[in-house]
Design an enzyme around this catalytic site. Structure first.
Site, PDB file in Angstrom:
ATOM      1  N   SER A   6      35.618  59.064  30.233  1.00 19.72           N
ATOM      2  CA  SER A   6      36.212  58.275  29.151  1.00 19.72           C
ATOM      3  C   SER A   6      37.471  58.965  28.638  1.00 19.72           C
ATOM      4  CB  SER A   6      35.217  58.121  28.003  1.00 19.72           C
ATOM      5  OG  SER A   6      35.893  57.662  26.851  1.00 19.72           O
ATOM      6  N   HIS A  31      37.117  54.981  32.141  1.00 18.99           N
ATOM      7  CA  HIS A  31      36.609  54.186  31.014  1.00 18.99           C
ATOM      8  C   HIS A  31      37.611  54.269  29.860  1.00 18.99           C
ATOM      9  CE1 HIS A  31      33.307  52.315  28.715  1.00 18.99           C
ATOM     10  NE2 HIS A  31      33.634  53.123  27.712  1.00 18.99           N
ATOM     11  N   ASP A  33      38.236  53.242  25.996  1.00  8.94           N
ATOM     12  CA  ASP A  33      37.576  52.821  24.751  1.00  8.94           C
ATOM     13  C   ASP A  33      38.596  52.269  23.769  1.00  8.94           C
ATOM     14  OD1 ASP A  33      34.762  53.416  25.013  1.00  8.94           O
ATOM     15  OD2 ASP A  33      35.393  55.502  25.239  1.00  8.94           O
ATOM     16  N   MET A  35      39.211  50.655  20.171  1.00 16.62           N
ATOM     17  CA  MET A  35      38.588  50.531  18.845  1.00 16.62           C
ATOM     18  C   MET A  35      39.593  49.928  17.873  1.00 16.62           C
ATOM     19  SD  MET A  35      36.861  54.261  18.682  1.00 16.62           S
ATOM     20  CE  MET A  35      35.785  54.862  19.992  1.00 16.62           C
ATOM     21  N   HIS A  64      36.508  48.926  27.465  1.00 18.33           N
ATOM     22  CA  HIS A  64      35.384  48.697  26.541  1.00 18.33           C
ATOM     23  C   HIS A  64      35.959  48.299  25.180  1.00 18.33           C
ATOM     24  CE1 HIS A  64      31.805  50.727  24.223  1.00 18.33           C
ATOM     25  NE2 HIS A  64      31.840  49.414  24.068  1.00 18.33           N
ATOM     26  N   MET A  66      35.594  47.590  21.593  1.00 16.24           N
ATOM     27  CA  MET A  66      34.786  47.705  20.363  1.00 16.24           C
ATOM     28  C   MET A  66      35.625  47.055  19.267  1.00 16.24           C
ATOM     29  SD  MET A  66      33.529  51.575  21.047  1.00 16.24           S
ATOM     30  CE  MET A  66      34.808  51.835  22.261  1.00 16.24           C
ATOM     31  N   MET A 135      24.795  51.195  25.017  1.00 15.95           N
ATOM     32  CA  MET A 135      25.345  52.271  24.184  1.00 15.95           C
ATOM     33  C   MET A 135      24.214  53.235  23.839  1.00 15.95           C
ATOM     34  SD  MET A 135      28.471  51.530  24.118  1.00 15.95           S
ATOM     35  CE  MET A 135      28.887  52.996  23.167  1.00 15.95           C
ATOM     36  N   GLY A 142      33.725  59.905  19.954  1.00 15.08           N
ATOM     37  CA  GLY A 142      33.225  60.698  21.067  1.00 15.08           C
ATOM     38  C   GLY A 142      32.459  61.901  20.519  1.00 15.08           C
ATOM     39  N   ASP A 173      26.597  54.824  27.862  1.00 13.98           N
ATOM     40  CA  ASP A 173      27.840  55.274  27.229  1.00 13.98           C
ATOM     41  C   ASP A 173      27.546  55.979  25.911  1.00 13.98           C
ATOM     42  OD1 ASP A 173      30.423  55.573  26.378  1.00 13.98           O
ATOM     43  OD2 ASP A 173      30.856  53.427  26.170  1.00 13.98           O
ATOM     44  N   GLY A 174      27.830  57.275  25.890  1.00 11.39           N
ATOM     45  CA  GLY A 174      27.699  58.045  24.661  1.00 11.39           C
ATOM     46  C   GLY A 174      26.742  59.213  24.805  1.00 11.39           C
TER      47      GLY A 174
HETATM   48  C1  DX5 Z   1      31.722  55.735  21.951  1.00  7.86           C
HETATM   49  C2  DX5 Z   1      32.548  55.407  23.184  1.00  7.86           C
HETATM   50  C3  DX5 Z   1      32.241  56.280  24.346  1.00  7.86           C
HETATM   51  C4  DX5 Z   1      32.610  57.691  24.113  1.00  7.86           C
HETATM   52  C5  DX5 Z   1      31.791  58.577  24.979  1.00  7.86           C
HETATM   53  O1  DX5 Z   1      32.302  55.159  20.848  1.00  7.86           O
HETATM   54  O2  DX5 Z   1      32.318  54.083  23.576  1.00  7.86           O
HETATM   55  O3  DX5 Z   1      32.813  55.818  25.545  1.00  7.86           O
HETATM   56  O4  DX5 Z   1      33.960  57.934  24.344  1.00  7.86           O
HETATM   57  O5  DX5 Z   1      32.141  59.853  24.651  1.00  7.86           O
HETATM   58  P1  DX5 Z   1      31.151  61.089  24.697  1.00  7.86           P
HETATM   59  O6  DX5 Z   1      30.802  61.284  26.123  1.00  7.86           O
HETATM   60  O7  DX5 Z   1      31.974  62.187  24.127  1.00  7.86           O
HETATM   61  O8  DX5 Z   1      29.954  60.730  23.862  1.00  7.86           O
HETATM   62 ZN    ZN Z   2      32.889  53.247  25.727  1.00 12.67          ZN
END
Ligand code: DX5
Ligand code: ZN
Length: 223
Positions: A6, A31, A33, A35, A64, A66, A135, A142, A173-174
């Site tokens: 990610s 990946h 992310d 937001m 992804h 969010m 999730m 992260g 994921d996470g």
């Molecule tokens: C969470 C994200 C994840 C995140 C994963 O909000 O959707 O993709 O970046 O990161 P790690 O591996 O640090 O939990």
């Molecule tokens: Zn993600």
């Protein structure tokens, strides 16, 4: 088995170099992310950044979203070079038209589900998706701790896939590290999104190779 670093955990001052590093690591997906500061209490980057790093590599871009209003972002991310776009099942009535729109843009459609949401919520969409993204932390940041209570959801998604003879991917994921990736693989996951654990490693390539080896060695025992 798919390993997907990610970019959220990369050095934000060096997006181009970090993208190239992932592309050369042997990872199957990158990946991304996204937001919006509303669906989750954080913001990251948008389609302009994704379009800027797209020419660096042909690696599969897994976006992804969010975001509370993904409908305004699907075309921009499709044009920016996304290969797959994930939206959240928590968007309720909007989910079916959003999945349809993603497909009509020629992209793979993914559906993400947050930890507090019942896995039953995704059931009506299973034959309409390419990927289910479970999730394993509450999204937004992260570096969070893996939530073990999400493991039964992976098992259920895996059981449904066999029963219904479907072939959606099961992503997690996470909080995915070498230990939690093994647990998720054992439960039936086959796409592993990892930010912190992969980017903090001295060698990104070695971390990707090690994670792939671990998950391949921990597949569910049933055929
Ligand atoms: C969470 C994200 C994840 C995140 C994963 O909000 O959707 O993709 O970046 O990161 P790690 O591996 O640090 O939990
Ligand atoms: Zn993600």
């Amino acid at each position: 088995m798919i390993i997907a670093p990610s970019l959220l955990a990369a050095n934000f001052g060096r997006f181009a170099k970090e993208t190239a590093r992932v592309a050369e690591s042997g990872a199957e997906w990158l990946h991304l992310d996204i937001m919006d500061g509303h669906f989750v209490p954080n913001s990251s980057f948008g389609p302009h950044l994704v379009g800027t790093i797209r020419p660096i590599s042909k690696i599969f871009f897994d976006v992804h979203l969010m975001c509370s209003k993904p409908e305004i972002l699907l075309e921009p991310f499709a044009q920016a070079g996304a290969d797959q776009i994930n939206i959240h099942v928590e968007l309720g009535d909007h989910v079916t038209p959003l999945l349809w729109k993603i497909r009509s843009l020629g992209k793979k459609a993914g559906l993400a589900i947050n930890p507090p949401t019942s896995i039953n919520m995704v059931q009506p969409y299973l034959d309409k998706i390419d990927s289910l993204l479970i999730m394993t932390v509450n999204p937004g940041f992260g570096g969070q701790e893996f939530i073990h209570e999400t493991l039964p959801k992976i098992q259920q998604a895996y059981a449904w896939r066999r029963e219904l003879k479907l072939n959606y991917r099961i992503g997690v994921d996470g909080g995915i590290n070498f230990k939690t990736a093994a647990e998720c693989a054992h439960a039936g996951a086959d796409a592993f999104i990892a930010g912190t654990s992969i980017f903090k490693a001295h060698s990104l390539r070695a971390a990707v190779t090690k994670m792939r080896k671990i998950v391949c060695g921990n597949k569910p025992s049933e055929k």
